[in-house]
Design a protein around this motif. Structure first.
Motif, PDB file in Angstrom:
ATOM      1  N   ASN A   4       0.833  -1.196   0.000  1.00 39.54           N
ATOM      2  CA  ASN A   4       0.000   0.000   0.000  1.00 39.54           C
ATOM      3  C   ASN A   4       0.878   1.260   0.000  1.00 39.54           C
ATOM      4  O   ASN A   4       0.590   2.223  -0.694  1.00 39.54           O
ATOM      5  N   LYS A   5       1.956   1.244   0.780  1.00 34.75           N
ATOM      6  CA  LYS A   5       2.884   2.380   0.815  1.00 34.75           C
ATOM      7  C   LYS A   5       3.586   2.542  -0.529  1.00 34.75           C
ATOM      8  O   LYS A   5       3.782   3.657  -1.014  1.00 34.75           O
ATOM      9  N   GLN A   6       3.954   1.429  -1.134  1.00 32.34           N
ATOM     10  CA  GLN A   6       4.609   1.483  -2.456  1.00 32.34           C
ATOM     11  C   GLN A   6       3.655   2.048  -3.501  1.00 32.34           C
ATOM     12  O   GLN A   6       4.041   2.876  -4.329  1.00 32.34           O
ATOM     13  N   ASP A   7       2.411   1.598  -3.469  1.00 37.09           N
ATOM     14  CA  ASP A   7       1.421   2.113  -4.417  1.00 37.09           C
ATOM     15  C   ASP A   7       1.212   3.616  -4.226  1.00 37.09           C
ATOM     16  O   ASP A   7       1.100   4.376  -5.191  1.00 37.09           O
ATOM     17  N   LYS A   8       1.182   4.040  -2.976  1.00 38.55           N
ATOM     18  CA  LYS A   8       0.995   5.452  -2.682  1.00 38.55           C
ATOM     19  C   LYS A   8       2.191   6.262  -3.179  1.00 38.55           C
ATOM     20  O   LYS A   8       2.031   7.331  -3.784  1.00 38.55           O
ATOM     21  N   LYS A   9       3.402   5.772  -2.952  1.00 41.14           N
ATOM     22  CA  LYS A   9       4.615   6.462  -3.419  1.00 41.14           C
ATOM     23  C   LYS A   9       4.643   6.525  -4.941  1.00 41.14           C
ATOM     24  O   LYS A   9       5.001   7.545  -5.542  1.00 41.14           O
ATOM     25  N   GLU A  10       4.279   5.424  -5.573  1.00 44.73           N
ATOM     26  CA  GLU A  10       4.247   5.393  -7.035  1.00 44.73           C
ATOM     27  C   GLU A  10       3.216   6.388  -7.581  1.00 44.73           C
ATOM     28  O   GLU A  10       3.470   7.081  -8.571  1.00 44.73           O
ATOM     29  N   GLN A  11       2.072   6.423  -6.905  1.00 47.24           N
ATOM     30  CA  GLN A  11       1.029   7.357  -7.330  1.00 47.24           C
ATOM     31  C   GLN A  11       1.501   8.800  -7.176  1.00 47.24           C
ATOM     32  O   GLN A  11       1.280   9.630  -8.062  1.00 47.24           O
ATOM     33  N   GLU A  12       2.152   9.117  -6.083  1.00 48.02           N
ATOM     34  CA  GLU A  12       2.695  10.460  -5.862  1.00 48.02           C
ATOM     35  C   GLU A  12       3.744  10.805  -6.909  1.00 48.02           C
ATOM     36  O   GLU A  12       3.788  11.917  -7.439  1.00 48.02           O
ATOM     37  N   LEU A  13       4.604   9.820  -7.181  1.00 43.28           N
ATOM     38  CA  LEU A  13       5.645  10.016  -8.189  1.00 43.28           C
ATOM     39  C   LEU A  13       5.030  10.257  -9.566  1.00 43.28           C
ATOM     40  O   LEU A  13       5.447  11.170 -10.294  1.00 43.28           O
ATOM     41  N   LEU A  14       4.024   9.486  -9.918  1.00 45.09           N
ATOM     42  CA  LEU A  14       3.353   9.665 -11.212  1.00 45.09           C
ATOM     43  C   LEU A  14       2.667  11.029 -11.291  1.00 45.09           C
ATOM     44  O   LEU A  14       2.713  11.703 -12.323  1.00 45.09           O
ATOM     45  N   THR A  15       2.054  11.449 -10.205  1.00 46.58           N
ATOM     46  CA  THR A  15       1.392  12.761 -10.176  1.00 46.58           C
ATOM     47  C   THR A  15       2.410  13.873 -10.358  1.00 46.58           C
ATOM     48  O   THR A  15       2.198  14.818 -11.130  1.00 46.58           O
ATOM     49  N   LYS A  16       3.523  13.743  -9.640  1.00 40.69           N
ATOM     50  CA  LYS A  16       4.581  14.746  -9.749  1.00 40.69           C
ATOM     51  C   LYS A  16       5.172  14.777 -11.158  1.00 40.69           C
ATOM     52  O   LYS A  16       5.394  15.849 -11.730  1.00 40.69           O
ATOM     53  N   LEU A  17       5.433  13.596 -11.721  1.00 41.30           N
ATOM     54  CA  LEU A  17       5.954  13.535 -13.091  1.00 41.30           C
ATOM     55  C   LEU A  17       4.970  14.132 -14.090  1.00 41.30           C
ATOM     56  O   LEU A  17       5.366  14.863 -15.008  1.00 41.30           O
ATOM     57  N   GLN A  22       3.656  18.646 -17.702  1.00 40.31           N
ATOM     58  CA  GLN A  22       2.787  19.749 -18.111  1.00 40.31           C
ATOM     59  C   GLN A  22       3.539  21.076 -18.092  1.00 40.31           C
ATOM     60  O   GLN A  22       3.372  21.907 -18.995  1.00 40.31           O
ATOM     61  N   GLN A  23       4.369  21.278 -17.070  1.00 40.43           N
ATOM     62  CA  GLN A  23       5.161  22.507 -17.008  1.00 40.43           C
ATOM     63  C   GLN A  23       6.127  22.585 -18.191  1.00 40.43           C
ATOM     64  O   GLN A  23       6.315  23.652 -18.782  1.00 40.43           O
ATOM     65  N   LEU A  24       6.764  21.467 -18.539  1.00 40.64           N
ATOM     66  CA  LEU A  24       7.667  21.445 -19.695  1.00 40.64           C
ATOM     67  C   LEU A  24       6.914  21.750 -20.987  1.00 40.64           C
ATOM     68  O   LEU A  24       7.415  22.472 -21.854  1.00 40.64           O
ATOM     69  N   ASP A  25       5.715  21.192 -21.120  1.00 39.73           N
ATOM     70  CA  ASP A  25       4.914  21.472 -22.311  1.00 39.73           C
ATOM     71  C   ASP A  25       4.572  22.952 -22.406  1.00 39.73           C
ATOM     72  O   ASP A  25       4.605  23.543 -23.497  1.00 39.73           O
ATOM     73  N   GLU A  26       4.255  23.569 -21.274  1.00 40.23           N
ATOM     74  CA  GLU A  26       3.930  25.000 -21.272  1.00 40.23           C
ATOM     75  C   GLU A  26       5.147  25.836 -21.637  1.00 40.23           C
ATOM     76  O   GLU A  26       5.031  26.844 -22.332  1.00 40.23           O
TER      77      GLU A  26
END
Length: 113
Positions: A4-17, A22-26
């Motif tokens: 569950n912690k790994q999934d949460k970290k992965e989700q946070e990492l994916l959100t951040k990426l 999006q910032q790079l595209d802008e």
């Protein structure tokens, strides 16, 4: 629990990426100016070009009048000096023209490089 912690970290990492992408595209796509902005820029460029032309034209006219006055005075005061100046100009003018054309070609080549 660790899963569950790994999934949460992965989700946070994916959100951040995703946010970073999006910032790079802008940053990569410049804003497209509106028609009114383009019209204003065009008017400013035309105005600057007109001012530069007027300045260059006035410089040319003043220089031409000074030279004409000097040569007229030289012709009436010392006719032989006038003839020497005319012959010198006849010989030197093509040389100056050649040098200017050569420099112009170099400048145009360096801009394209």
């Amino acid at each position: 629990m660790t899963r569950n912690k790994q999934d949460k970290k992965e989700q946070e990492l994916l959100t951040k990426l995703h946010k970073d992408w999006q910032q790079l595209d802008e940053l990569g796509s410049p804003p497209i100016p509106t028609a009114q902005q383009m019209q204003e820029q065009l008017q400013l460029a035309k105005s600057a070009k007109r001012k530069a032309f007027q300045k260059e034209l006035s410089t040319f006219v003043i220089t031409a009048l000074v030279l004409l006055t000097a040569f007229t005075t030289a012709m009436f005061q010392a006719p032989m000096l006038f003839i020497v100046i005319q012959v010198s100009a006849f010989v030197i003018a093509p040389i100056i023209f050649y040098i200017l054309q050569k420099n112009k070609a170099k400048q145009e080549g360096s801009i394209l490089s």
